[in-house]
Motif scaffolding. Structure first.
Motif, short mmCIF file in Angstrom:
data_model
loop_
_atom_site.label_atom_id
_atom_site.label_comp_id
_atom_site.label_asym_id
_atom_site.label_seq_id
_atom_site.Cartn_x
_atom_site.Cartn_y
_atom_site.Cartn_z
N GLU A 124 -9.83 -26.23 -99.49
CA GLU A 124 -8.72 -26.62 -98.53
C GLU A 124 -8.39 -27.99 -98.58
OE1 GLU A 124 -9.63 -25.35 -94.52
OE2 GLU A 124 -8.91 -23.13 -95.18
N PHE A 125 -8.02 -28.60 -99.99
CA PHE A 125 -7.94 -29.84 -100.18
C PHE A 125 -6.76 -29.75 -101.52
CE2 PHE A 125 -11.71 -29.12 -102.64
CZ PHE A 125 -10.98 -29.69 -104.20
N PHE A 126 -6.14 -31.11 -101.37
CA PHE A 126 -5.38 -31.33 -102.54
C PHE A 126 -5.81 -32.16 -103.61
CE2 PHE A 126 -2.79 -30.47 -98.66
CZ PHE A 126 -1.62 -29.63 -99.12
N ASP A 184 17.04 -18.50 -90.35
CA ASP A 184 16.15 -17.74 -91.21
C ASP A 184 15.41 -18.77 -92.11
OD1 ASP A 184 14.64 -15.80 -91.94
OD2 ASP A 184 16.06 -14.88 -93.38
N ALA A 185 14.26 -19.57 -91.71
CA ALA A 185 13.86 -20.47 -92.50
C ALA A 185 12.37 -19.88 -93.04
CB ALA A 185 13.56 -21.79 -91.54
N PRO A 186 12.02 -20.33 -94.21
CA PRO A 186 10.85 -19.74 -94.53
C PRO A 186 9.67 -20.60 -93.72
CG PRO A 186 11.67 -21.03 -96.48
CD PRO A 186 12.80 -20.86 -95.20
N ALA A 187 8.58 -19.92 -93.68
CA ALA A 187 7.44 -20.64 -93.07
C ALA A 187 7.04 -21.76 -93.88
CB ALA A 187 6.33 -19.34 -93.02
N ALA A 188 6.56 -22.69 -93.26
CA ALA A 188 5.86 -23.71 -93.82
C ALA A 188 4.50 -23.41 -94.60
CB ALA A 188 5.58 -25.07 -92.97
N SER A 189 4.33 -23.99 -95.71
CA SER A 189 3.06 -23.65 -96.53
C SER A 189 2.56 -24.85 -97.03
CB SER A 189 3.44 -22.85 -97.65
OG SER A 189 2.36 -22.86 -98.58
N ARG A 190 1.08 -24.99 -97.11
CA ARG A 190 0.50 -26.23 -97.84
C ARG A 190 1.00 -26.48 -99.28
NH1 ARG A 190 -5.71 -25.20 -95.27
NH2 ARG A 190 -5.00 -25.59 -93.44
N HIS A 191 1.39 -25.39 -99.99
CA HIS A 191 2.14 -25.47 -100.99
C HIS A 191 3.18 -26.43 -101.45
CE1 HIS A 191 -1.07 -23.09 -103.14
NE2 HIS A 191 -0.95 -22.31 -102.22
N ASP A 192 3.87 -26.53 -100.03
CA ASP A 192 4.97 -27.43 -100.13
C ASP A 192 4.90 -28.82 -100.30
OD1 ASP A 192 6.52 -25.19 -99.32
OD2 ASP A 192 6.49 -25.44 -97.18
N PHE A 193 3.53 -29.26 -100.19
CA PHE A 193 3.14 -30.74 -100.19
C PHE A 193 2.84 -31.12 -101.63
CE2 PHE A 193 1.24 -30.59 -95.97
CZ PHE A 193 2.26 -31.47 -95.40
N VAL A 194 2.82 -29.99 -102.56
CA VAL A 194 2.69 -30.18 -104.23
C VAL A 194 3.87 -30.91 -104.73
CG1 VAL A 194 2.15 -28.96 -106.19
CG2 VAL A 194 0.92 -28.29 -104.22
N GLY A 195 3.61 -32.01 -105.64
CA GLY A 195 4.78 -32.63 -106.05
C GLY A 195 5.19 -34.04 -105.36
N SER A 241 5.05 -36.36 -91.19
CA SER A 241 3.96 -36.82 -91.89
C SER A 241 2.51 -36.25 -91.57
CB SER A 241 3.59 -38.23 -91.96
OG SER A 241 3.47 -38.71 -90.64
N ALA A 242 1.63 -36.12 -92.49
CA ALA A 242 0.43 -35.41 -92.23
C ALA A 242 -0.55 -36.21 -93.04
CB ALA A 242 0.62 -33.89 -92.66
N ILE A 243 -1.82 -36.08 -92.32
CA ILE A 243 -3.02 -36.61 -93.10
C ILE A 243 -3.60 -35.25 -93.60
CG2 ILE A 243 -5.28 -37.79 -92.87
CD1 ILE A 243 -2.98 -39.74 -92.45
N VAL A 244 -3.87 -35.33 -94.88
CA VAL A 244 -4.43 -34.30 -95.50
C VAL A 244 -5.79 -34.60 -96.50
CG1 VAL A 244 -2.31 -33.03 -95.91
CG2 VAL A 244 -2.84 -34.44 -97.40
N GLN A 245 -6.62 -33.57 -96.76
CA GLN A 245 -7.87 -33.81 -97.47
C GLN A 245 -7.45 -33.91 -98.89
OE1 GLN A 245 -10.83 -34.36 -96.04
NE2 GLN A 245 -9.63 -34.21 -94.19
N VAL A 246 -7.90 -35.03 -99.61
CA VAL A 246 -7.51 -34.83 -101.01
C VAL A 246 -8.59 -35.08 -101.74
CG1 VAL A 246 -5.25 -35.73 -100.55
CG2 VAL A 246 -6.84 -37.48 -100.64
N ARG A 247 -8.87 -34.96 -103.19
CA ARG A 247 -9.59 -35.24 -104.16
C ARG A 247 -8.89 -35.57 -105.56
NH1 ARG A 247 -11.70 -34.40 -99.85
NH2 ARG A 247 -13.07 -32.75 -99.31
#
Length: 195
Positions: free
Chosen positions: A181-183, A115-126, A152-158
């Protein structure tokens, strides 16, 4: 074959036959990728939690259908009024048996289906990331970030500020902008933090 079809279209099994058809159609959609096994949230009521609701409901319907099929065969040849009364009772018993057997089947399934929680973009914060584009500024940039599971993932950042961050620099992700939709990232010097 005709006798089997006649049996599954008689009361009480006919009620669950239509539910079984829905279950079979759903699993065919899953097989062909048109639906997801976790289309419904887990059902914690009646001890059916810990697995996707579609799995628990499918098992319950299949077991209840087989039980009601047995009831229908046992009621064959009785007075129609008696068949109706006993059929309603048999249908209720079939549903209860379906729930009980499902609870027993789910005990080992819970161990197989974590019972794993779904992955979220907020998991990358920090997390720390590495700039992969020529620069990162307030309007442009991409960075590579490694998740906790090693992927690993390539993400949009500012990045706020006037000085752009060049390629290869490390930064820490401190916020996610859902609208854009960016970090948001801030530069970090890992060598100075190790001293």
């Amino acid at each position: 074959m005709g006798e089997f079809v006649d049996t599954v279209l008689r009361f009480p099994v006919v009620v669950l036959t239509f539910a079984l058809v829905v279950v079979v159609c759903f699993w065919l959609l899953v097989l062909f990728g048109a639906s997801d096994v976790e289309a419904l949230e887990p059902v914690d009521a009646l001890g059916l939690g810990g697995v996707p609701a579609t799995v628990a409901l499918s098992i319950t319907i299949i077991v209840a259908w087989f039980t009601s099929l047995v009831v229908t065969v046992l009621l064959d040849g009785l007075d129609p009024t008696l068949v109706t009364v006993l059929g309603i009772a048999g249908l209720a018993i079939a549903v209860v048996v379906g729930l009980l057997v499902t609870r027993l089947i789910l005990i080992p399934l819970r161990k197989v289906l974590p019972d794993a929680p779904a992955a979220s973009r907020h998991d990358f914060v920090g997390l720390v990331c590495v700039v992969r584009t020529g620069r990162v500024d307030t309007t442009f940039g991409q960075a590579e970030v490694t998740a906790a599971d090693g992927s690993s993932a390539i993400v949009q950042v500012r990045m706020a500020g006037e000085d752009p961050l060049p390629s290869g620099r490390t930064a820490v992700i401190y916020d996610y902008d859902a609208d854009g939709e960016f970090f948001w990232i801030a530069p970090v010097d890992l060598d100075s933090t190790r001293d």
